[in-house]
Design a protein around this motif. Structure first.
Motif, PDB file in Angstrom:
ATOM      1  N   UNK A 153      29.995   0.705  16.814  1.00  0.00           N
ATOM      2  CA  UNK A 153      29.724   2.098  17.151  1.00  0.00           C
ATOM      3  C   UNK A 153      29.693   2.333  18.659  1.00  0.00           C
ATOM      4  N   UNK A 154      29.131   1.383  19.401  1.00  0.00           N
ATOM      5  CA  UNK A 154      28.958   1.596  20.834  1.00  0.00           C
ATOM      6  C   UNK A 154      30.169   1.189  21.674  1.00  0.00           C
ATOM      7  N   UNK A 155      30.947   0.233  21.207  1.00  0.00           N
ATOM      8  CA  UNK A 155      32.066  -0.265  22.001  1.00  0.00           C
ATOM      9  C   UNK A 155      33.093   0.810  22.335  1.00  0.00           C
ATOM     10  N   UNK A 156      33.559   1.607  21.371  1.00  0.00           N
ATOM     11  CA  UNK A 156      34.515   2.656  21.740  1.00  0.00           C
ATOM     12  C   UNK A 156      33.908   3.709  22.673  1.00  0.00           C
ATOM     13  N   UNK A 157      32.637   4.038  22.447  1.00  0.00           N
ATOM     14  CA  UNK A 157      31.995   5.034  23.309  1.00  0.00           C
ATOM     15  C   UNK A 157      31.850   4.511  24.730  1.00  0.00           C
ATOM     16  N   UNK A 158      31.362   3.282  24.879  1.00  0.00           N
ATOM     17  CA  UNK A 158      31.200   2.697  26.210  1.00  0.00           C
ATOM     18  C   UNK A 158      32.560   2.485  26.874  1.00  0.00           C
ATOM     19  N   UNK A 159      33.516   1.961  26.116  1.00  0.00           N
ATOM     20  CA  UNK A 159      34.855   1.736  26.669  1.00  0.00           C
ATOM     21  C   UNK A 159      35.528   3.029  27.092  1.00  0.00           C
TER      22      UNK A 159
END
Length: 123
Positions: A68-74
């Motif tokens: 969930x967080x990887x695409x948002x952070x990236x």
């Protein structure tokens, strides 16, 4: 073990090659580490403790949080700073996870295994 150790190299390798084969290869390696080797490693480490299901649940919860967080952070990093810092930041998280895995294994924790112990724990 080679696939797990190659996981942090995924992000920097994609900086230099955006070819279809490179992207698909890195995605396959990531899927193998997350879906096949991850649960097997947890089962191995938790063998005989009676807490294997709890550990599997914790690992899958962390993998869901990462998904969930990887695409948002990236995406946020890529928008603000460009793709190179975004890939390097995400690769740093993978390197940190591999470092934890390498140094938290019972085999490397200084516990001598003999016939009276199982994975560093008493029977």
């Amino acid at each position: 073990m080679a696939i797990i150790l190659s996981r942090p190299s995924r992000a920097p390798s994609l900086l230099f090659s955006t070819a279809f084969a490179a992207v698909v290869g890195s995605q396959v390696a990531t899927a193998l580490t997350g879906a096949v080797f991850g649960p097997a490693l947890v089962a191995h480490l938790m063998y005989g403790t009676g807490r294997a299901n709890l550990a599997q649940g914790a690992v899958f919860a962390c993998q869901g949080l990462e998904a969930a967080l990887s695409p948002a952070l990236g995406g946020w990093m890529a928008e603000l700073y460009g793709f190179t810092p975004a890939f390097l930041c995400l690769g740093t998280f993978s390197a940190f996870a591999v470092a934890i895995w390498l140094f938290a294994r019972p085999e490397l924790a200084g516990t001598a295994l003999d016939s009276s112990t199982t994975h560093g724990r008493s029977r």
